[in-house]
Design an enzyme around this catalytic site. Sequence first.
Site, PDB file in Angstrom:
ATOM      1  N   SER A 164       0.862  -1.252  -0.097  1.00 32.55           N
ATOM      2  CA  SER A 164       0.047  -0.059  -0.055  1.00 32.55           C
ATOM      3  C   SER A 164       0.931   1.360  -0.039  1.00 32.55           C
ATOM      4  O   SER A 164       2.142   1.128   0.436  1.00 32.55           O
ATOM      5  CB  SER A 164      -0.864   0.064   1.180  1.00 32.55           C
ATOM      6  OG  SER A 164      -0.161  -0.024   2.422  1.00 32.55           O
ATOM      7  N   GLY A 166       2.304   3.050  -2.362  1.00 37.33           N
ATOM      8  CA  GLY A 166       3.420   3.033  -3.121  1.00 37.33           C
ATOM      9  C   GLY A 166       4.496   2.404  -2.705  1.00 37.33           C
ATOM     10  O   GLY A 166       5.562   2.355  -3.182  1.00 37.33           O
ATOM     11  N   GLU A 282     -10.388   3.627  -7.637  1.00 35.96           N
ATOM     12  CA  GLU A 282      -9.251   4.668  -8.173  1.00 35.96           C
ATOM     13  C   GLU A 282      -9.345   4.463  -9.708  1.00 35.96           C
ATOM     14  O   GLU A 282      -9.269   3.288 -10.118  1.00 35.96           O
ATOM     15  CB  GLU A 282      -7.898   4.334  -7.540  1.00 35.96           C
ATOM     16  CG  GLU A 282      -7.645   4.443  -6.158  1.00 35.96           C
ATOM     17  CD  GLU A 282      -6.386   4.233  -5.818  1.00 35.96           C
ATOM     18  OE1 GLU A 282      -5.568   3.846  -6.546  1.00 35.96           O
ATOM     19  OE2 GLU A 282      -6.137   3.836  -4.419  1.00 35.96           O
ATOM     20  N   GLU A 295      -7.492   0.353  -9.220  1.00 35.35           N
ATOM     21  CA  GLU A 295      -7.804  -0.131  -7.764  1.00 35.35           C
ATOM     22  C   GLU A 295      -8.925   0.226  -7.094  1.00 35.35           C
ATOM     23  O   GLU A 295      -9.719   1.215  -7.350  1.00 35.35           O
ATOM     24  CB  GLU A 295      -6.505  -0.182  -6.657  1.00 35.35           C
ATOM     25  CG  GLU A 295      -5.348  -0.803  -7.366  1.00 35.35           C
ATOM     26  CD  GLU A 295      -3.794  -0.618  -6.461  1.00 35.35           C
ATOM     27  OE1 GLU A 295      -3.039  -1.285  -6.709  1.00 35.35           O
ATOM     28  OE2 GLU A 295      -4.172   0.150  -5.626  1.00 35.35           O
ATOM     29  N   ASP A 302      -7.809   7.806   1.448  1.00 30.87           N
ATOM     30  CA  ASP A 302      -6.997   9.068   2.142  1.00 30.87           C
ATOM     31  C   ASP A 302      -7.220  10.465   1.092  1.00 30.87           C
ATOM     32  O   ASP A 302      -7.198  11.271   1.824  1.00 30.87           O
ATOM     33  CB  ASP A 302      -5.428   8.813   2.228  1.00 30.87           C
ATOM     34  CG  ASP A 302      -4.756   8.263   0.752  1.00 30.87           C
ATOM     35  OD1 ASP A 302      -5.524   8.009  -0.385  1.00 30.87           O
ATOM     36  OD2 ASP A 302      -3.828   7.730   0.630  1.00 30.87           O
ATOM     37  N   THR A 303      -7.213  10.100  -0.156  1.00 30.23           N
ATOM     38  CA  THR A 303      -7.584  11.369  -0.910  1.00 30.23           C
ATOM     39  C   THR A 303      -9.108  11.943  -0.576  1.00 30.23           C
ATOM     40  O   THR A 303      -9.157  13.032  -0.937  1.00 30.23           O
ATOM     41  CB  THR A 303      -7.634  10.915  -2.358  1.00 30.23           C
ATOM     42  OG1 THR A 303      -8.643  10.302  -2.631  1.00 30.23           O
ATOM     43  CG2 THR A 303      -6.142  10.400  -2.753  1.00 30.23           C
ATOM     44  N   ARG A 385       2.984  10.749   6.877  1.00 26.80           N
ATOM     45  CA  ARG A 385       2.032  11.676   6.936  1.00 26.80           C
ATOM     46  C   ARG A 385       1.583  12.013   8.398  1.00 26.80           C
ATOM     47  O   ARG A 385       0.863  11.303   9.031  1.00 26.80           O
ATOM     48  CB  ARG A 385       0.879  11.325   5.930  1.00 26.80           C
ATOM     49  CG  ARG A 385       0.001  12.278   5.478  1.00 26.80           C
ATOM     50  CD  ARG A 385      -0.871  11.745   4.416  1.00 26.80           C
ATOM     51  NE  ARG A 385      -1.611  10.618   4.848  1.00 26.80           N
ATOM     52  CZ  ARG A 385      -2.060   9.666   3.819  1.00 26.80           C
ATOM     53  NH1 ARG A 385      -1.670   9.628   2.868  1.00 26.80           N
ATOM     54  NH2 ARG A 385      -2.659   8.643   4.224  1.00 26.80           N
TER      55      ARG A 385
END
Length: 418
Positions: A164, A166, A282, A295, A302-303, A385
Amino acid sequence: MTTDSMILGTPFGEHPTRILMLGSGELGKEVTISLMRLGAWVCAADSYNGAPAAQVAHEARVLDMANADALRNVIGDVKPDIVIPEIEAIATDVLFEAEQAGIRVVPSAAIASICMDRERLRQLAADELGLPTTKFEFAGSLQELKEAATRIGFPCVVKPVMSSSGHGQSVVRSADKIEDAWNEAQTGRRAHGEGDVSRVIIEQLVDLDYELTMLTVSSSAGIVVCEPIGQRQESGDYRDSWQPAAVEPDHRQEVKRIATQAVQGLIAHAGTDTAWGVFGVELFVLKDGTVLFNEVSPRPHDTGMVTMISQYLSEFDLHARAVLGIPVSKAHIGLDLPKYYGAASHAIVVEGNGEVEFSNLQTALATPGTDLRIFSKPRVEGHRRMGVTLAIGSDIDEARIKANECAQNLRIVVNPAK
């Protein structure tokens, strides 16, 4: 448990609806708050002390959720009515056991298991549902990867089938970089339950115009799709998002159709009529206008943090309502913005090793139409983050500028670990 048997508003009574959150990061924290506002009792579990959701929940537990025995024990101890997985590194066999014992898993154990495995998800999307995707293959060894990459062509993207944000992902532009990509995938994979070697997916690097997140809500009232969210990523991880994304009129129906079909297919595969919650679908939109499925996450995305300022009900509020059996209709997913306004979020990623302190909020939040969420994670090791800024503007461009300026005006200090 049925929606009729749920009791809300008495979290410390004898018969409250009990919810176990598996994963207590920033997304889990917001879901926990939304659930508690509706009167549910929540226990937040994660792998470390002081996780964001653990700071606000009624109870908190620390465990390795990929350890089947540990997860089985905490479910037996907490005795939840509902289990909500908010991360992917979970012993999914235990989720199936929980369902068999009458505990509702959100959206279901089968869906959680499929979505955490890129191979199973892609096969379902492309082979069974017929959704358009990038050209792809799978490989279980370095030699298979070399052969598959040659067939796909360069440049291509290599990812572990289980990872996850990246992790383990790389763009391969020539054959001499294949081994590096294989090693990166093995390092960045989610190691639990995958054996000694992680299989990888190899995808054609497409001529991408922009990426979208389609928040798709399944509830007792059916399926509805929120306004498209645009996003910018770095190394496969979200950095900015905005809503509503500027999707061409010819593509609007197509992006909603693909998102709806993906979620409908997952629900049909799970074989349950209570696969409720928010799904983050996505999509890729290519420069020639083609829309491709990428996906789907069976949870808030998160977006979608931008919805904390853009929508009347955020993705977390929608998730909580759907999970509790409350109907979510088209009327519930509208934007809370005046006409021609736009909203944006900007992730605050901090690098260093130690505890993170924020200051200068009086300047950062001086501009009207800006807001801030500090996640209060205990520390950063490397990069992490740690917060998000939110903003509305007269249009998307202004909102993005304001969200970025809000983040830039924060004074961030990492106190080195002792």
